[in-house]
Design an enzyme around this catalytic site. Structure first.
Site, PDB file in Angstrom:
ATOM      1  N   MET A   3       0.811  -1.142   0.349  1.00  0.00           N
ATOM      2  CA  MET A   3      -0.075  -0.148  -0.032  1.00  0.00           C
ATOM      3  C   MET A   3       0.708   1.141  -0.175  1.00  0.00           C
ATOM      4  O   MET A   3       2.035   1.348   0.497  1.00  0.00           O
ATOM      5  CB  MET A   3      -0.808  -0.201   1.304  1.00  0.00           C
ATOM      6  CG  MET A   3      -2.063   0.873   1.161  1.00  0.00           C
ATOM      7  SD  MET A   3      -3.491   0.796   2.164  1.00  0.00           S
ATOM      8  CE  MET A   3      -2.642   0.779   3.720  1.00  0.00           C
ATOM      9  N   CYS A   4       0.310   2.170  -0.640  1.00  0.00           N
ATOM     10  CA  CYS A   4       1.059   3.631  -0.785  1.00  0.00           C
ATOM     11  C   CYS A   4       0.085   4.777  -0.600  1.00  0.00           C
ATOM     12  O   CYS A   4      -1.107   4.404  -0.895  1.00  0.00           O
ATOM     13  CB  CYS A   4       1.985   3.588  -1.764  1.00  0.00           C
ATOM     14  SG  CYS A   4       3.459   2.780  -1.828  1.00  0.00           S
TER      15      CYS A   4
END
Lengths: 225, 302
Positions: free
Chosen positions: B1-2
């Site tokens: 995730m970013c």
């Protein structure tokens, strides 16, 4: 009337209230949701919740009995695994709304994105606009109604959920076929549209469902669905 | 995730608030990416005939000494403006090939200093740690500019280092931030290297930036390069791309990585989530939508 301004109060405070017995038969307003996650998740009682603004991930997840209305848009995972009650979004919903949901009514007045109703297990979903690709993937039971168009691979690997679409379907997924829309189906569809507050006229819809070639269907077990 | 964010002004009156507005967005993306954070800012274009280069050094770098050597090596009118362990060099250039030569000279001359951007307007600041710390370290809130991208990283496929942080820039004034993971980046990295694209890490997102640089170098426009990327890059991605004059957003055909776009008369903003956009003045009346899969959204100043 209880009111929560999420600029000041935490989401946990709101949700703890919705889990408490004191929230039964109350009408709750939520201001400034600001895209926060998990707003009104797991509401357990007959509570009316009006959320004014846009919400982030997992709004009204696991909803059990409440009537939750989002006066705005919802992020991914709206009403994920809802069990009952009613969740309504006045705007659009992002991907996988109603995923794995077991019961109740989910209404998206605008568009829903990809994977709407993925693995739905008994919920009824009514979308006023269009839905994205891979919707109703592995859908087991319940009804998905789409007043607009449906994206690619609709109903891929579907079990016994029923799908009604008024607009164009980009493509059907594996083992999903168009089926005859009989009088009983038209009555079911019209009643659901009416409950959802949409135009109740079922004409122009087409019905889609499982060809029952991909999973081990036995007619003797049909009453189990 | 970013977490990724982008902000592009249509109304130049807001340019003085770029750093402040982008910082507010980036902070909202902290829990999507607490490993590292970075921004690419487009502002204060270098004078004609000059190139602007962002340098990144170790924390104990002696920028004064570096500045002296740069004036000796690149001409007395070269300037170096330090900002913590980053610095912006502006030097006279005879053209693109000369700019590349200057960048190569800088990296060769100062072994522990890396070039993170080359162009006329772009500057890149990135570091390990929480967004709030990165914003403070580089005094981002006070920065003006025309547009900017930001990234908060939760690493999934390569190391957590400043070098592996986004944004990545592999071509003049071009940069890219990415939420997702590419599955055919190793093969593309080898191919692009053979065609002269330089890579500094084994990061998949840097390959996407290099790919766009390569396509643009062949004469494609940004939209054409992104069309080709849909066919050539395999994996999950939401990209936000900055060029000197423009800003673009692209999601892969599966589109499992989130993205929200918003537009008013004053600005265009994108983010992984609406809560970043909610920080912006005028967001309550913005047109808000989720970008469709495999569809290019771009804005450019004319």
């Amino acid at each position: 009337m209880p009111s929560f301004d999420l600029q000041d109060a935490g989401v946990r405070e709101l949700n703890a209230y919705l889990h408490s017995d004191g929230s039964a038969d109350q009408a709750v307003t939520v201001e400034h949701p600001g895209g926060k996650h998990n707003v009104a998740a797991g509401a357990m009682h007959d509570t009316r919740v009006d959320i004014h603004g846009h919400v982030g991930y997992y709004c009204a997840g696991m909803n059990d009995r409440a009537l939750v209305t989002v006066h705005g848009n919802a992020g991914p995972g709206l009403a994920e695994n809802m069990m009952g009650g009613e969740v309504r979004v006045r705007g659009n919903a992002s991907q996988y709304c109603g995923a794995t949901a077991h019961g109740g009514l989910l209404v998206v007045e605008g568009d829903a994105a990809a994977r709407c109703g993925i693995s739905m297990k008994g919920v009824n979903i009514v979308v006023g606009g269009s839905i994205g690709h891979m919707s109703a993937f592995m859908a087991q039971s319940g009804i998905l109604v789409v007043c607009g168009d449906a994206g690619d691979s609709l109903g891929d690997s579907i079990y016994e959920a029923r799908i009604y679409v008024r607009g164009r379907v980009s493509g059907l997924g594996a083992d999903c076929i168009e089926k005859e829309l009989g009088e009983g189906h038209a009555a079911e569809l019209g009643a659901l549209l009416e409950r959802a507050g949409m135009d109740p006229d079922p004409s122009g819809f087409r019905r889609y469902g499982s060809a029952r070639q991909l999973y081990n269907f036995r007619i003797d077990n049909v009453s189990a669905y | 995730m970013c977490g990724i964010v982008g902000l592009y002004y249509k109304n130049p009156d807001l340019e003085g608030r770029l750093g402040e507005m982008l910082s507010d967005m980036l902070i909202q993306m902290t829990d999507r990416g607490p490993d590292s954070a970075g921004v690419a800012l487009y502002h204060e274009p270098a004078p004609a005939g000059s190139v602007k280069i962002t340098l990144q050094g170790p924390d104990d770098v002696d920028w004064g000494g570096v500045a002296d050597e740069i004036r000796d090596g690149l001409g007395s009118r070269s300037t170096l403006t330090p900002l913590a362990n980053h610095a912006v060099v502006v030097a006279e250039t005879g053209g693109d090939a000369d700019s590349d030569r200057i960048a190569a000279w800088l990296e060769e001359r100062f072994g522990d200093i890396r070039v993170t951007s080359i162009g006329s307007a772009i500057e890149i600041y990135k570091e390990k740690g929480l967004p709030a710390g990165v914003i403070d370290k580089f005094a981002l809130r006070g920065t003006a500019g025309t547009h900017a991208l930001g990234h908060t990283r939760m690493a999934t496929e390569s190391a957590v280092t400043t070098e592996h942080s986004h944004p990545f820039s592999t071509g003049r004034d071009l940069c890219l931030v990415h939420n997702g993971s590419l599955s055919n980046h190793n093969r593309w990295r080898e191919r692009l290297r053979r065609d002269g694209i330089r890579f500094q890490t084994d990061n998949d997102s840097e390959v996407a930036a290099g790919y766009l640089t390569w396509r643009l170098g062949q004469g494609a426009g940004l939209n054409e390069a992104l069309e080709a990327a849909i066919a050539d890059l395999d994996g999950f991605y939401t990209f936000a791309i900055g060029t000197r004059e423009g800003f673009a957003v692209l999601r892969d055909p599966i589109a499992c990585k989130p993205a929200v776009l918003a537009e008013t008369d004053d600005w265009v903003a994108m983010s992984s989530e609406y809560r970043a956009i909610a920080q912006l003045p005028g967001s309550e009346n913005a047109r808000i939508w989720e970008p469709d899969p495999a569809t290019i959204y771009s804005w450019e100043k004319h």
